[in-house]
Write a protein that holds these residues in place. Structure first.
Motif, PDB file in Angstrom:
ATOM      1  N   ASP A  49       0.815  -1.223   0.000  1.00 11.06           N
ATOM      2  CA  ASP A  49       0.000   0.000   0.000  1.00 11.06           C
ATOM      3  C   ASP A  49       0.848   1.272   0.000  1.00 11.06           C
ATOM      4  N   VAL A  50       1.501   1.513  -1.100  1.00 13.52           N
ATOM      5  CA  VAL A  50       2.341   2.705  -1.253  1.00 13.52           C
ATOM      6  C   VAL A  50       2.097   3.277  -2.648  1.00 13.52           C
ATOM      7  N   ALA A  51       1.889   4.590  -2.721  1.00 12.72           N
ATOM      8  CA  ALA A  51       1.726   5.261  -4.014  1.00 12.72           C
ATOM      9  C   ALA A  51       3.101   5.638  -4.561  1.00 12.72           C
ATOM     10  N   VAL A  52       3.319   5.365  -5.832  1.00 12.69           N
ATOM     11  CA  VAL A  52       4.609   5.626  -6.465  1.00 12.69           C
ATOM     12  C   VAL A  52       4.461   6.747  -7.489  1.00 12.69           C
ATOM     13  N   ILE A  53       5.107   7.866  -7.205  1.00 14.57           N
ATOM     14  CA  ILE A  53       5.100   8.999  -8.137  1.00 14.57           C
ATOM     15  C   ILE A  53       6.356   8.886  -8.980  1.00 14.57           C
TER      16      ILE A  53
ATOM     17  N   PRO B   4       4.845  13.375 -16.209  1.00 14.90           N
ATOM     18  CA  PRO B   4       5.802  13.529 -17.320  1.00 14.90           C
ATOM     19  C   PRO B   4       6.990  14.418 -16.968  1.00 14.90           C
ATOM     20  N   ILE B   5       8.123  14.082 -17.548  1.00 15.37           N
ATOM     21  CA  ILE B   5       9.325  14.902 -17.421  1.00 15.37           C
ATOM     22  C   ILE B   5       9.009  16.329 -17.906  1.00 15.37           C
ATOM     23  N   PRO B   6       9.563  17.382 -17.272  1.00 12.98           N
ATOM     24  CA  PRO B   6       9.321  18.748 -17.760  1.00 12.98           C
ATOM     25  C   PRO B   6       9.685  18.884 -19.234  1.00 12.98           C
TER      26      PRO B   6
ATOM     27  N   VAL C 211      13.392  13.478 -11.808  1.00  7.83           N
ATOM     28  CA  VAL C 211      13.316  13.110 -10.390  1.00  7.83           C
ATOM     29  C   VAL C 211      12.929  14.325  -9.546  1.00  7.83           C
ATOM     30  N   LYS C 212      13.517  15.472  -9.858  1.00  6.05           N
ATOM     31  CA  LYS C 212      13.184  16.697  -9.106  1.00  6.05           C
ATOM     32  C   LYS C 212      11.712  17.068  -9.305  1.00  6.05           C
ATOM     33  N   HIS C 213      11.229  16.938 -10.529  1.00  2.00           N
ATOM     34  CA  HIS C 213       9.822  17.258 -10.801  1.00  2.00           C
ATOM     35  C   HIS C 213       8.893  16.288 -10.064  1.00  2.00           C
ATOM     36  N   ASN C 214       9.276  15.022 -10.020  1.00  2.00           N
ATOM     37  CA  ASN C 214       8.482  14.039  -9.282  1.00  2.00           C
ATOM     38  C   ASN C 214       8.454  14.357  -7.788  1.00  2.00           C
ATOM     39  N   ALA C 215       9.579  14.846  -7.270  1.00  3.75           N
ATOM     40  CA  ALA C 215       9.650  15.211  -5.855  1.00  3.75           C
ATOM     41  C   ALA C 215       8.670  16.339  -5.531  1.00  3.75           C
TER      42      ALA C 215
END
Length: 304
Positions: A150-154, A229-231, A286-290
């Motif tokens: 039960d973990v959401a993955v961004i 999506p990636i920037p 990765v930064k955008h996902n954060a």
């Protein structure tokens, strides 16, 4: 459990104060990027999460413990080490028992996050069904973990080196919702688009958090993928990255590279063939996902 899990002071304080915590994997530090970009990126990603109202918890295996949150010194040491094992679910008991350093994959990070009651996890891209899996059965443990943990993955979707269509089929079979964050199609890591539609589109963090809450309120076990999506300014052209991946896959086959060695080899080869552009793209996504992940964690905490 205390024999195996150790929370950082920052994470302990966050839990005491009811602040949302966001899990981060450590394979991206030890196996995904070269030093010193890996440590610098890890620190910057952690700061993005703090700046947006959540607390980061980079997860790794050190000294026979699952560390939920690394100190600055531990992060530096981890990123500069050469003897770090890549740890998936199957590897956790052995690496803990033998007190070896272990970098958690997506699957292992999900396991550890759930043990620490962390619901939100930010990464680069998920693993999936590898090309040619109909004969090799090479399927990432990430997909099985998404089915039961039960973990959401961004993430920025599935890595371009995979069979994205079969990856989505596998997730559908296991009841894992794939949400596109402000997109109707699944991004493919380095590129913003693919020809595969997502299950649902969500246009803001509150909607994503509401979906997660409803899922777990209904006791529908398992995780969810939130594909971000990636920037645009950092994305690579789809035709360019496809040609590079095909070349890398051919070389991997010629050199008989298989199993868990495939992904690091392919990512390294893609970086080489793109003159480092793929590494720049990797850091940006990765930064955008954060950023998105921290905001979703905050909204989920408010709903709960």
């Amino acid at each position: 459990m205390r024999n195996y899990i150790e929370l950082s002071e920052e994470v302990i304080q966050a839990k005491e104060q009811g602040k949302p915590v966001v899990a981060l994997e450590s394979t991206i530090i030890s196996h995904g990027m070269p030093y010193p970009q890996n440590v610098q990126t890890a620190r910057e990603v952690e700061q993005i999460i703090r700046d947006n109202g959540a607390v980061p918890a980079t997860i790794a295996l050190l000294d026979g413990k699952i560390k939920i949150g690394l100190s600055d010194e531990e992060l530096e040491d981890f990123g500069n080490s050469t003897n770090v094992a890549k740890a998936s679910r199957r590897d956790l008991p052995y690496l803990l028992a033998t007190k070896q350093k272990g970098a958690t994959t997506v699957a292992a990070t999900m396991v550890c996050a759930e043990l620490a009651s962390i619901k939100t996890f930010v990464t680069g891209g998920i693993g999936g069904v590898h090309r040619g899996a109909e004969s090799t059965m090479d399927i990432s443990a990430d997909l099985e973990e998404l089915a039961k943990t039960d973990v959401a993955v961004i993430c920025a979707g599935a890595k371009s080196i995979l069979d994205i269509g079969l990856t989505l089929e596998y997730l559908e079979t296991n009841g894992v919702p794939v949400m596109g964050y402000q997109t109707d199609v699944l991004p493919a890591f380095y590129t913003r688009t693919s020809r595969f539609p997502v299950n649902f589109r969500v246009d803001d963090e509150e909607t994503a958090a509401s979906v997660l809450k409803a899922k777990w309120d209904l006791n529908l076990s398992g995780g969810a993928v939130i594909a971000n999506p990636i920037p645009e300014e950092s994305a690579m052209a789809e035709e360019d990255i496809t040609a590079v991946i095909e070349k890398a896959l051919k070389e991997a086959e010629e050199r008989n590279i298989s199993g868990k060695e495939v992904t690091p080899f392919l990512l390294g080869k893609v970086k080489e063939l793109t003159d480092g552009k793929s590494l720049t793209a990797n850091i940006a996504l990765v930064k955008h996902n954060a950023l998105v992940g921290a905001n979703i964690a905050v909204k989920l905490a408010e709903l709960e």
